[in-house]
Design an enzyme around this catalytic site. Sequence first.
Site, PDB file in Angstrom:
ATOM      1  N   ALA A 166       1.316   3.724   7.315  1.00 32.20           N
ATOM      2  CA  ALA A 166       1.403   5.168   7.541  1.00 32.20           C
ATOM      3  C   ALA A 166       0.028   5.795   7.812  1.00 32.20           C
ATOM      4  O   ALA A 166      -0.060   6.980   8.114  1.00 32.20           O
ATOM      5  CB  ALA A 166       2.079   5.852   6.355  1.00 32.20           C
ATOM      6  N   ASN A 219       0.838  -1.194   0.000  1.00 27.96           N
ATOM      7  CA  ASN A 219       0.000   0.000   0.000  1.00 27.96           C
ATOM      8  C   ASN A 219       0.880   1.255   0.000  1.00 27.96           C
ATOM      9  O   ASN A 219       1.105   1.848  -1.059  1.00 27.96           O
ATOM     10  CB  ASN A 219      -0.955  -0.067   1.215  1.00 27.96           C
ATOM     11  CG  ASN A 219      -2.016   0.998   1.164  1.00 27.96           C
ATOM     12  OD1 ASN A 219      -1.910   1.945   0.410  1.00 27.96           O
ATOM     13  ND2 ASN A 219      -3.055   0.841   1.961  1.00 27.96           N
ATOM     14  N   ASP A 220       1.453   1.609   1.167  1.00 32.56           N
ATOM     15  CA  ASP A 220       2.239   2.855   1.255  1.00 32.56           C
ATOM     16  C   ASP A 220       3.341   2.945   0.195  1.00 32.56           C
ATOM     17  O   ASP A 220       3.590   4.023  -0.352  1.00 32.56           O
ATOM     18  CB  ASP A 220       2.936   2.954   2.623  1.00 32.56           C
ATOM     19  CG  ASP A 220       1.944   3.048   3.762  1.00 32.56           C
ATOM     20  OD1 ASP A 220       0.773   3.370   3.498  1.00 32.56           O
ATOM     21  OD2 ASP A 220       2.344   2.805   4.917  1.00 32.56           O
ATOM     22  N   VAL A 221       4.001   1.805  -0.087  1.00 30.22           N
ATOM     23  CA  VAL A 221       5.175   1.861  -0.975  1.00 30.22           C
ATOM     24  C   VAL A 221       4.797   2.088  -2.440  1.00 30.22           C
ATOM     25  O   VAL A 221       5.674   2.220  -3.295  1.00 30.22           O
ATOM     26  CB  VAL A 221       6.060   0.600  -0.835  1.00 30.22           C
ATOM     27  CG1 VAL A 221       6.580   0.457   0.573  1.00 30.22           C
ATOM     28  CG2 VAL A 221       5.333  -0.652  -1.297  1.00 30.22           C
TER      29      VAL A 221
END
Length: 467
Positions: free
Chosen positions: A432, A391-393
Amino acid sequence: MTPEQLTQLIDFSYIAAVVGFILSLKWLSSPVTAMRGVLIGEIASGVAVVATLFDTRVTEHKWVIIALIIGAGIGVPLGLVKMTAVPQRTALSHAFGALSAALIGIAEYYVGVGNHSITRFQMAEIGLEVVIGSLTVTGSLIAAGKLQELKWIPQRPIVYKGQNYVSLTVLGAAVLLIIALTVHPYSPYLFPIMVVVALIFGIMLVTPIGGADMPTVISLLNSYAGFSAALLGFVLQSKVLVVSGALDGASGFILSVIMCKAMNRSFTNVLFGAFGQVQVSAVGAKEERVVKSANPEDAASILAAANKVVVIPGYGMAVAQAQHKIRELYDILTKKGIDVRFGIHPVAGRMPGHMNVLLAEADIPYDKLMEMDAINGDLPQTDVALIIGANDVTNPAARSDKGSPIYGMPIIDADKARTVMVIKRSLAVGFAGIDNPLFYLPNTLMLFGDAKKFVTEIVQSLSSANH
Ligand code: NAP
């Protein structure tokens, strides 16, 4: 054996152990040699411990054996935790390492005070070592608690106005106490105050840090634990401890720098920026947006029609333990002549190298694991970016949204592929705590479900189409 020969043998064993530690670090830096690196590191530690037991200064073996049994009793279950819990386990290891360094430093101080044998120089060494060790103990415990998501430790950064001044004042107080003790080593009442101040500073160091900065903080704490062990080596005049502590401290520090670079953040920003805080505006402002979803059969036919596929794994792959099924998918697609590679973000998952370890466990060829910088240039020519539990990456807000807490973090440019397919269970946020605009792009298809189950169904669909 004469005492001289015994001393020579011990020194030789220490040199062999240090060579082993250096080789271990060298081999750990590549997945191909990592297992060898772990093994040589374990052997080197064993050699150093056994050699120390023969040191004539060790007179009470009974206590050493009791400590070994207690340590093994704690260490063995800690080593058996699930892969997803390794970051908090690592933080606990740092806490234990730093605790032993701090306790030995404290003992050395009081023994020295009792004998009237402490010099100012030794006091400065002990003071520095105990302060770094103590702050690492509380800092690591808070970090482990945050990563374990313990209810009574707030996950989000705790920030307040003037926080950095308060923290720096506490750190300044610890430094002043070291100086005061160095000038007057025989002030036993100041010593516990210094320890308490350092313990408090450790808590203040980690509570304002949250979200995506935890990995950097863990490796920084690793580095502190190493440096405090190295300083302890000076106190105890143990060369092997000086060298191994320095190796540990330096490698932890280098890893922190690498991770800061991977997230495009400066050290001061990590330590004082309260990164990872949920931005209410970013999360709160939700207009109606639509996502397109697809089932495993649709996903299978899109993959079968592709020439180039880049798989981007993330934390969800680790949770679902989907790596072996991904290997099956890789085999089927490769057999069809499709070019399948893996785009690995340096902070994907929950620990450095998390994705590499899991994919290597599933025997995915190492040369197919591409680092972020190596794969990003190819994504615009890629037919399908298959995101599995990441997700975040992959969040493009990191490139464009200046208000986003991950703004500036380099990402895997999955959105540039012709088709993006995202396997995850819902539209929930990642570590995050922020929304991901990638899910709403016109070229994105959401594949809702558990990663292992969904990949299994894609594999089944592709296999039945083959028959
Ligand atoms: P992520 O942003 O944490 O997202 C993981 C996603 O996996 C979640 O959004 C979740 O969505 C999904 N998921 C969870 N269980 C799943 C399952 N069983 N099947 C399918 N999907 C599942 O992960 P990431 O993209 O790998 O990014 C890593 C983050 O962790 C970064 O913010 C990084 O800074 C941080 N971090 C990294 C480290 C490190 O050293 N690598 C250490 C600590 C923190 P659903 O709930 O919708 O399924």
